[in-house]
Motif scaffolding. Structure first.
Motif, PDB file in Angstrom:
ATOM      1  N   LYS A  77      -8.503   5.049   6.598  1.00 21.29           N
ATOM      2  CA  LYS A  77      -8.557   3.707   6.017  1.00 21.29           C
ATOM      3  C   LYS A  77      -7.703   2.725   6.830  1.00 21.29           C
ATOM      4  O   LYS A  77      -8.163   1.667   7.221  1.00 21.29           O
ATOM      5  N   THR A  78      -6.456   3.121   7.079  1.00 21.20           N
ATOM      6  CA  THR A  78      -5.578   2.201   7.821  1.00 21.20           C
ATOM      7  C   THR A  78      -5.720   2.342   9.330  1.00 21.20           C
ATOM      8  O   THR A  78      -5.197   1.517  10.068  1.00 21.20           O
ATOM      9  N   TYR A 114      -0.002   0.476   0.851  1.00 19.12           N
ATOM     10  CA  TYR A 114      -0.902   0.863  -0.238  1.00 19.12           C
ATOM     11  C   TYR A 114      -0.275   1.867  -1.188  1.00 19.12           C
ATOM     12  O   TYR A 114       0.750   2.476  -0.887  1.00 19.12           O
ATOM     13  N   GLN A 152      -0.712  13.486   4.314  1.00 24.57           N
ATOM     14  CA  GLN A 152       0.453  13.902   5.107  1.00 24.57           C
ATOM     15  C   GLN A 152       0.982  15.250   4.622  1.00 24.57           C
ATOM     16  O   GLN A 152       1.401  16.084   5.423  1.00 24.57           O
ATOM     17  N   CYS A 184       2.603   1.053   5.918  1.00 28.16           N
ATOM     18  CA  CYS A 184       1.433   0.963   5.045  1.00 28.16           C
ATOM     19  C   CYS A 184       1.870   0.579   3.631  1.00 28.16           C
ATOM     20  O   CYS A 184       2.720   1.236   3.042  1.00 28.16           O
ATOM     21  N   CYS A 212       0.099   4.904  -2.153  1.00 24.98           N
ATOM     22  CA  CYS A 212      -0.122   6.217  -1.571  1.00 24.98           C
ATOM     23  C   CYS A 212       1.276   6.760  -1.281  1.00 24.98           C
ATOM     24  O   CYS A 212       2.150   5.991  -0.867  1.00 24.98           O
ATOM     25  N   ALA A 263       2.914   8.227   0.939  1.00 32.26           N
ATOM     26  CA  ALA A 263       3.547   8.458   2.245  1.00 32.26           C
ATOM     27  C   ALA A 263       4.210   7.239   2.888  1.00 32.26           C
ATOM     28  O   ALA A 263       5.067   7.399   3.753  1.00 32.26           O
ATOM     29  N   THR A 264       3.841   6.011   2.511  1.00 33.60           N
ATOM     30  CA  THR A 264       4.283   4.806   3.242  1.00 33.60           C
ATOM     31  C   THR A 264       4.342   5.073   4.753  1.00 33.60           C
ATOM     32  O   THR A 264       5.392   4.946   5.392  1.00 33.60           O
ATOM     33  N   CYS A 265       3.203   5.424   5.310  1.00 29.39           N
ATOM     34  CA  CYS A 265       3.134   5.767   6.734  1.00 29.39           C
ATOM     35  C   CYS A 265       3.617   4.619   7.621  1.00 29.39           C
ATOM     36  O   CYS A 265       3.425   3.447   7.298  1.00 29.39           O
ATOM     37  N   ILE A 269      -2.405   8.966  10.777  1.00 31.39           N
ATOM     38  CA  ILE A 269      -2.608   8.149   9.590  1.00 31.39           C
ATOM     39  C   ILE A 269      -4.046   8.340   9.112  1.00 31.39           C
ATOM     40  O   ILE A 269      -4.861   8.924   9.821  1.00 31.39           O
ATOM     41  N   CYS A 270      -4.350   7.833   7.948  1.00 30.42           N
ATOM     42  CA  CYS A 270      -5.674   8.103   7.378  1.00 30.42           C
ATOM     43  C   CYS A 270      -6.739   7.183   7.982  1.00 30.42           C
ATOM     44  O   CYS A 270      -6.427   6.203   8.644  1.00 30.42           O
ATOM     45  N   LEU A 326      -9.401   3.203  -1.756  1.00 23.50           N
ATOM     46  CA  LEU A 326      -8.176   3.489  -2.501  1.00 23.50           C
ATOM     47  C   LEU A 326      -8.198   2.585  -3.724  1.00 23.50           C
ATOM     48  O   LEU A 326      -8.098   1.365  -3.588  1.00 23.50           O
TER      49      LEU A 326
HETATM   50  S1  SF4 Z   1      -2.227   8.133   4.281  1.00 21.13           S
HETATM   51 FE1  SF4 Z   1      -3.232   6.150   4.695  1.00 21.13          FE
HETATM   52  S2  SF4 Z   1      -3.121   4.991   2.760  1.00 21.13           S
HETATM   53 FE2  SF4 Z   1      -1.643   6.701   2.637  1.00 21.13          FE
HETATM   54  S3  SF4 Z   1       0.309   5.800   3.318  1.00 21.13           S
HETATM   55 FE3  SF4 Z   1      -0.662   6.774   5.101  1.00 21.13          FE
HETATM   56  S4  SF4 Z   1      -1.819   5.140   6.095  1.00 21.13           S
HETATM   57 FE4  SF4 Z   1      -1.354   4.455   4.004  1.00 21.13          FE
END
Ligand code: SF4
Ligand code: MGD
Ligand code: MGD
Ligand code: MO
Length: 672
Positions: A47-48, A11, A180, A9, A13, A15-17, A44-45, A567
């Protein structure tokens, strides 16, 4: 056949999921969590979870566009890359001849957070000799304040929160922004541990904590001082720890006497009894963790506030214990990527002219004398994220300003561009991803081909460089070569990893690096600096926010908060998310509403010297008296009057870090 490909990810944020993409016939059909990823294995959230909807959005810009109508009218025609690049570099060359490269202002922020794509423009504009943008739109006051006390000492990685025994979530709407880490707190083993949230209003995170304490915006320093006053008076400080690991404790301590809970009650709106109780509970825990968000640093006094909270985290010796201390600042033990390889400060031949990102309205002011003739925006949307929106729009409307936007969507900023270049999504790019909230690092190779004529930041800058005649080898590399170059030139922290981990980085995986040793204090003296003689305010003390200093009649403190569904100004392409978010609302206290004859659901106008913005009122008692909060960044064309939150935000900078004071706003409110 469906293939599974990994990505990360991009964005802004912490965590860089890790993301798993299901790809069929060259198209991403589904996005899931990467269960191998060190942080996002829990999910994951929202949004993604449907990232593919953004990637394939019909609203995406797919070709270069040239303006054919008045600025801001939205009238463009498609042109070829060749034509676009010729036009851009032609105008730039003319400006450089007439006014010098200082007249070309780059503006970018956090649209894509992976290192190459986020920062390659630095090298291009350094080579050009363009101004340098001080990029402080998020929370530099927090970073600098933390460093002023702890230096480069790594704070807690959120995964270490499993060992904490008490949590104070301080100004973070974790349900939106630290999902996370919130997952960690919600694990069965941590459920019984007490959690306190200190906020301007009851947020979506409130339902996960034992108690939300609502505070008058910008006054957290007073709360921290009063808590330390109680710790000191009641002999609850760990003096042995403070003597060994910190400097300046005795001097600082002498000043604590005046900061009684009764004094803080008047300042913060929190009952003195509550402050005493919170200080005692905090001291009773062995390994309490303060999870520090960024909200309270976005004030003129934000640096001082954060310094005081970091110092509070030291007072009871929590840092000695696993899980104890502070989370939410820099957790890393050393650098993971040598950013100079990407940013190339050595390309500059002389010291640049400096502009602060928060002062773009002034930089573009039609009546000002900053001499900016061209603007290049990429990975950012200043017309909706930076201070003084009306001022920025006036600047963007200037006929003598040549604006280029490299974008994925028709943002409020792109709408005013002379040329728009179509940008890629992360899944169409190569890059390396440093998480800013965790000790993790990952790489990703493209999963799909860019649609239409979209190009990444890297490819676009290389193209522009060629046309400008920049011959450095840097601009001839492919994106993949640049990624491999970074991996071939690792930092110390990465170089000392075992070879199998380093190999994973070459395979498009994410890895975990060791947590920092929190007692290895990485300041010049090897001790935490409670007093820091390098700062103007060497001994920390209480300073009021900007908002409290002038004597307006009943001003309201206006705060920006994150939305669960968007976001910053991203994800507004997604009807599924936008519909759930609804219109631009203002959450306000029932008494403040009653005093102004406002009822829940009324249309209200918030205004100050900078502008006025229309909101739908949400009236509640779950907010501190005198605070008003807006969650999310809205489309200007969806808002009555065409103005959004930032039309009320001033260019004032924070005390440390020259950062945004996004939350330090004083407004009047009336019913429309
Ligand atoms: S929580 Fe969502 S926006 Fe944040 S890094 Fe994970 S996937 Fe991306
Ligand atoms: N869903 C979602 N996720 C995001 C974002 C988003 O917009 N939406 N934004 C991303 C970005 S760019 C960032 S920087 C991070 C930020 O993430 P965090 O650092 O965790 O900070 P936020 O959750 O934005 O913190 C803002 C909160 O601070 C509160 N606040 C404001 N002023 C004060 C104050 O004076 N005192 C106290 N105690 N609280 C205060 C606000 O009410 C708000 O709830 O999140 C990222 N993640
Ligand atoms: N009112 C209000 N204002 C805010 C905030 C808020 O919560 N409320 N949040 C503040 C914070 S914490 C931050 S960090 C800033 C963020 O400020 P910005 O970075 O200006 O905001 P974003 O909305 O993230 O805009 C990023 C843009 O980059 C584009 N983009 C994404 N990927 C790429 C890419 O690879 N290449 C190119 N060229 N473009 C790309 C996206 O389409 C998007 O339009 O805003 C700040 N301003
Ligand atoms: Mo941010």
């Amino acid at each position: 056949m469906i293939k599974i490909r990994k990505s990360i990810c991009p964005y802004d944020c912490p965590a860089t999921c890790g993301l798993l993409m299901e790809v069929e016939n060259g198209k991403i059909i589904r996005v899931k969590k990467d269960s191998d990823h060190p942080v996002s294995r829990n999910g994951i959230c929202r949004k993604t979870a449907h990232y593919e909807k953004s990637i394939y959005s019909p609203k995406r810009i797919l070709t270069p566009l040239k303006r054919i109508g008045k600025k801001g009218s939205g009238k463009f025609k498609p042109v070829s890359w060749e034509e676009a690049v010729k036009e851009i570099t032609g105008v730039w060359k003319k400006i450089i001849d007439q006014n010098g490269p200082e007249a070309i202002l780059p503006w970018s922020y956090s649209g894509v957070m992976s290192d190459i794509q986020c920062k390659c423009g630095e090298a291009f504009f350094a080579r050009m000799g363009a101004p340098k943008l001080v990029d402080t739109l998020c929370c530099p006051a927090k970073g600098e304040a933390y460093e002023s006390v702890a230096g480069k000492t790594g704070c807690l990685d959120p995964r270490e929160l499993k060992d904490s025994d008490f949590y104070i979530i301080w100004g973070s709407n974790m349900a939106a922004t630290r999902l996370q880490a919130l997952n960690e707190l919600n694990k069965p083993a941590n459920r019984g541990k007490k959690k306190i949230l200190i906020e301007t209003y009851e947020t979506p995170t409130s339902k996960y904590v034992d108690r939300t304490i609502c505070i008058k915006a910008g006054t957290d320093g007073a709360l921290a001082l009063a808590m330390m006053h109680v710790l000191d008076q009641e002999g609850l400080c760990d003096e042995a720890f403070l003597k060994e690991y910190a400097e300046g404790y005795e001097v600082f301590r002498a000043g604590l006497k005046q900061y009684t809970p009764e004094w803080a009650q008047a300042e913060t709106g929190i009952a003195a009894g509550t402050i005493r109780e919170l200080a005692r509970e905090y001291a009773a825990a062995n390994a309490p963790a303060i999870i520090l968000g960024s909200g309270n640093s976005r004030y003129e006094n934000g640096g001082m506030t954060v310094r005081l909270i970091v110092i509070l985290s030291l007072m009871t010796g929590a840092w000695k214990y696993p899980g104890g201390g502070l989370c939410g600042c820099n957790p890393r033990d050393g650098a993971y990527v040598d950013m100079d390889l990407i940013e190339r400060p050595d390309f500059r031949k002389k010291a640049p002219k400096i502009f602060n990102i928060c002062e773009i309205a002034s930089a573009l002011d039609p009546e000002g004398e900053q001499g900016i003739r061209a603007l290049y925006v990429y990975g950012g949307n200043p017309a909706n994220t930076a201070a003084n929106q009306e001022g920025i729009i006036k600047g963007l409307e200037r006929e003598d300003l040549f604006t280029v936007a490299h974008e994925r969507f028709m943002t409020e900023t792109a709408l005013y561009a002379d040329i728009i270049l179509p940008a890629t999504f992360s899944v169409e790019q190569h890059d390396i991803y440093r998480s800013y909230g965790y000790c993790t690092l990952g790489t990703a190779w493209p999963v799909i081909k860019p649609p239409g004529e979209c190009k990444s930041n890297w490819d676009t800058f290389c193209l522009l460089a060629r046309e400008m005649g920049y011959e450095e080898e840097y601009f001839r590399r492919t994106e993949e070569e640049m990624l491999l170059y970074i991996l071939d030139h690792p930092t110390k922290a990465v170089d000392k990893l075992p070879s199998d981990k380093k190999q994973l980085l070459r395979q498009g995986e994410s890895i975990s690096l060791p947590y920092a040793d929190h007692l290895k204090i990485r300041t010049p003296s090897g001790r935490m600096r409670i007093v820091n003689d390098e700062l103007k305010e060497a001994v920390p003390r209480y300073i009021r926010p900007h908002i409290s200093r002038e004597n307006d009649v009943e001003p309201i403190r206006l705060v920006a908060a994150p939305s669960l569904y968007t976001l910053n100004s991203e994800f507004r392409d997604r009807e599924d998310l936008i519909d759930r978010r609804g219109e631009q609302k203002l959450i306000m206290h029932c008494q403040d509403a009653e005093n102004r004859g406002i009822k829940d659901g009324d249309r209200v106008m918030a205004y100050n010297a900078l502008g006025h913005v229309i909101f739908r009122a949400v009236v509640t008692e779950k907010i501190a008296l005198g605070n008003a909060v807006c969650e999310g960044v809205f489309r200007r064309d969806d808002c009555q009057g065409g103005s959004t939150f930032n039309a009320l935000v001033s260019e004032t900078l924070s005390d440390l870090g020259e950062g945004t004071t996004l939350n330090d706003n004083r407004v009047q409110i009336r019913k429309c």
